[in-house]
Design a protein around this motif. Sequence first.
Motif, mmCIF file in Angstrom:
data_model
loop_
_atom_site.group_PDB
_atom_site.id
_atom_site.type_symbol
_atom_site.label_atom_id
_atom_site.label_comp_id
_atom_site.label_asym_id
_atom_site.label_seq_id
_atom_site.Cartn_x
_atom_site.Cartn_y
_atom_site.Cartn_z
ATOM 1 N N PHE A 220 -1.407 23.785 33.118
ATOM 2 C CA PHE A 220 -1.392 24.851 34.117
ATOM 3 C C PHE A 220 -0.882 26.154 33.497
ATOM 4 O O PHE A 220 -1.450 27.222 33.733
ATOM 5 C CB PHE A 220 -0.505 24.449 35.305
ATOM 6 C CG PHE A 220 -0.339 25.521 36.335
ATOM 7 C CD1 PHE A 220 -1.296 25.696 37.324
ATOM 8 C CD2 PHE A 220 0.764 26.351 36.314
ATOM 9 C CE1 PHE A 220 -1.148 26.691 38.276
ATOM 10 C CE2 PHE A 220 0.916 27.348 37.263
ATOM 11 C CZ PHE A 220 -0.041 27.517 38.250
ATOM 12 N N VAL A 221 0.183 26.057 32.689
ATOM 13 C CA VAL A 221 0.722 27.256 32.023
ATOM 14 C C VAL A 221 -0.363 27.897 31.162
ATOM 15 O O VAL A 221 -0.576 29.118 31.208
ATOM 16 C CB VAL A 221 1.949 26.910 31.155
ATOM 17 C CG1 VAL A 221 2.410 28.126 30.372
ATOM 18 C CG2 VAL A 221 3.082 26.390 32.002
ATOM 19 N N MET B 160 -3.321 34.081 39.755
ATOM 20 C CA MET B 160 -3.145 33.019 40.751
ATOM 21 C C MET B 160 -4.241 33.098 41.814
ATOM 22 O O MET B 160 -4.775 32.080 42.252
ATOM 23 C CB MET B 160 -1.778 33.140 41.440
ATOM 24 C CG MET B 160 -0.620 32.747 40.572
ATOM 25 S SD MET B 160 -0.754 31.074 40.006
ATOM 26 C CE MET B 160 -0.318 31.279 38.304
ATOM 27 N N ILE C 54 12.468 18.745 39.411
ATOM 28 C CA ILE C 54 11.623 19.541 40.314
ATOM 29 C C ILE C 54 10.840 18.616 41.246
ATOM 30 O O ILE C 54 10.740 18.864 42.448
ATOM 31 C CB ILE C 54 10.660 20.446 39.509
ATOM 32 C CG1 ILE C 54 11.456 21.441 38.675
ATOM 33 C CG2 ILE C 54 9.715 21.186 40.440
ATOM 34 C CD1 ILE C 54 10.617 22.274 37.740
ATOM 35 N N LEU D 211 5.525 34.090 44.952
ATOM 36 C CA LEU D 211 5.741 34.723 43.647
ATOM 37 C C LEU D 211 6.130 36.184 43.807
ATOM 38 O O LEU D 211 6.978 36.694 43.072
ATOM 39 C CB LEU D 211 4.486 34.609 42.782
ATOM 40 C CG LEU D 211 4.243 33.246 42.141
ATOM 41 C CD1 LEU D 211 3.014 33.282 41.261
ATOM 42 C CD2 LEU D 211 5.445 32.805 41.334
ATOM 43 N N PHE E 73 0.412 30.476 46.261
ATOM 44 C CA PHE E 73 1.545 30.823 45.392
ATOM 45 C C PHE E 73 1.827 32.316 45.390
ATOM 46 O O PHE E 73 2.898 32.748 44.951
ATOM 47 C CB PHE E 73 1.268 30.396 43.942
ATOM 48 C CG PHE E 73 1.207 28.904 43.739
ATOM 49 C CD1 PHE E 73 1.571 28.035 44.756
ATOM 50 C CD2 PHE E 73 0.806 28.387 42.519
ATOM 51 C CE1 PHE E 73 1.520 26.659 44.574
ATOM 52 C CE2 PHE E 73 0.757 27.013 42.322
ATOM 53 C CZ PHE E 73 1.113 26.153 43.355
ATOM 54 N N ALA F 206 1.387 20.265 34.120
ATOM 55 C CA ALA F 206 2.134 21.520 34.186
ATOM 56 C C ALA F 206 1.907 22.345 32.923
ATOM 57 O O ALA F 206 1.708 23.560 32.984
ATOM 58 C CB ALA F 206 3.616 21.244 34.381
ATOM 59 N N LYS G 180 7.913 30.430 37.236
ATOM 60 C CA LYS G 180 8.046 30.169 38.673
ATOM 61 C C LYS G 180 6.776 29.532 39.227
ATOM 62 O O LYS G 180 6.842 28.591 40.024
ATOM 63 C CB LYS G 180 8.299 31.496 39.407
ATOM 64 C CG LYS G 180 9.755 31.755 39.715
ATOM 65 C CD LYS G 180 10.267 30.783 40.724
ATOM 66 C CE LYS G 180 11.746 31.001 40.964
ATOM 67 N NZ LYS G 180 12.383 29.838 41.584
ATOM 68 N N ALA G 181 5.636 30.063 38.801
ATOM 69 C CA ALA G 181 4.359 29.537 39.293
ATOM 70 C C ALA G 181 4.204 28.077 38.887
ATOM 71 O O ALA G 181 3.752 27.248 39.682
ATOM 72 C CB ALA G 181 3.205 30.367 38.723
ATOM 73 N N THR G 182 4.626 27.749 37.661
ATOM 74 C CA THR G 182 4.534 26.367 37.199
ATOM 75 C C THR G 182 5.425 25.463 38.048
ATOM 76 O O THR G 182 5.045 24.345 38.406
ATOM 77 C CB THR G 182 4.942 26.279 35.725
ATOM 78 O OG1 THR G 182 4.267 27.297 35.009
ATOM 79 C CG2 THR G 182 4.585 24.937 35.140
ATOM 80 N N GLU G 183 6.593 25.983 38.371
ATOM 81 C CA GLU G 183 7.503 25.235 39.241
ATOM 82 C C GLU G 183 6.827 24.942 40.588
ATOM 83 O O GLU G 183 6.846 23.796 41.066
ATOM 84 C CB GLU G 183 8.736 26.105 39.460
ATOM 85 C CG GLU G 183 10.029 25.357 39.512
ATOM 86 C CD GLU G 183 11.179 26.326 39.644
ATOM 87 O OE1 GLU G 183 11.400 27.103 38.698
ATOM 88 O OE2 GLU G 183 11.837 26.322 40.697
ATOM 89 N N LEU G 184 6.234 25.967 41.180
ATOM 90 C CA LEU G 184 5.535 25.795 42.459
ATOM 91 C C LEU G 184 4.389 24.798 42.311
ATOM 92 O O LEU G 184 4.135 23.983 43.194
ATOM 93 C CB LEU G 184 4.984 27.138 42.952
ATOM 94 C CG LEU G 184 6.001 28.191 43.366
ATOM 95 C CD1 LEU G 184 5.311 29.519 43.630
ATOM 96 C CD2 LEU G 184 6.741 27.745 44.613
ATOM 97 N N PHE G 185 3.721 24.889 41.160
ATOM 98 C CA PHE G 185 2.580 24.011 40.918
ATOM 99 C C PHE G 185 3.022 22.548 40.868
ATOM 100 O O PHE G 185 2.396 21.675 41.487
ATOM 101 C CB PHE G 185 1.897 24.409 39.601
ATOM 102 C CG PHE G 185 0.843 23.459 39.159
ATOM 103 C CD1 PHE G 185 -0.401 23.451 39.770
ATOM 104 C CD2 PHE G 185 1.091 22.560 38.136
ATOM 105 C CE1 PHE G 185 -1.374 22.573 39.372
ATOM 106 C CE2 PHE G 185 0.123 21.675 37.726
ATOM 107 C CZ PHE G 185 -1.118 21.677 38.348
#
Lengths: 109, 168
Positions: free
Chosen positions: B44-45, B73, B18, B85, B81, B41, A41-46
């Motif tokens: 980021f992960v 976060m 997205i 979340l 976020f 992305a 979810k966080a990646t989606e928001l990112f």
Amino acid sequence: MADKDESLQTCTLPLSRVKTIMKSSPDVSCISQEALFLAGKATELFIQSLAQVSLEKSTDKKSLQYRDLAEVVNSIDTLQFLQDIVPKKITAREFFEMLKQNEDEDEET
Amino acid sequence: MAERPEDLNLPTAVITRIIKDAIPDGVNVSKEARLAISKAASVFVLYATSCSNNFAMKGKRKTIAAQDVITAMEDMEFDQFVEPLKNCLEAYRKGQQGKKDQKKKSKEQSDSSKDHPEEGGGDAGSDVEVDDNENEAEVEEEEDEDNGEQAVSVADSDVMIISDASSD
């Protein structure tokens, strides 16, 4: 309301792939299902915020180009971790000038 | 885990969707920009994973928990976020609880549950999904067996007819 709940509790990104990426980090041993979901979810928001911010900063509001992203990554502190991933593009001429400048500085010292 | 380097990329189709949902209609996103966002992305992960893992290790736990991701976060200064979340986590927990209840119910009703497969609603929990599939597979197998028996009995009757004919 039901639709909103649905979108909150489902992740568009494939969690199996997110898990593979997370597990590729050497120290990670276990990831709880909830943590995996939140990471997705966080990646989606990112992704959303990166696209939105880049478009805001872009001079052309009709298209999103690489240079807009590079500009944003360079100017926002929290995105500093991406600086090697999305570097600013420079021309070969600029590169050689930089190289020359560095060499000159080295000679001076 | 990751056998090929492509396994560490997120699927481009999903990323594109997205991005499209996030920005106004009619905005063109260049291929290069999409690729850059996709790579960002993935990184980021990894960044979030390493931060979350640090918090898990600080708490002397081996498993990364949901709270670790949320704290990470804050640590990464993506404070915006945190609230969304938390909402997602709440909804996810509710959904999982709903699924557990549903599963219990469907176990009690056993066969009748297969008539209403849509009742479950959300499709978030992979565990539950797998179980559903197994159930379906079992049901199919049973049906196949039934068919098999019927086929055998038909064949028997065929033999009977033939033998009758030969006796005449």
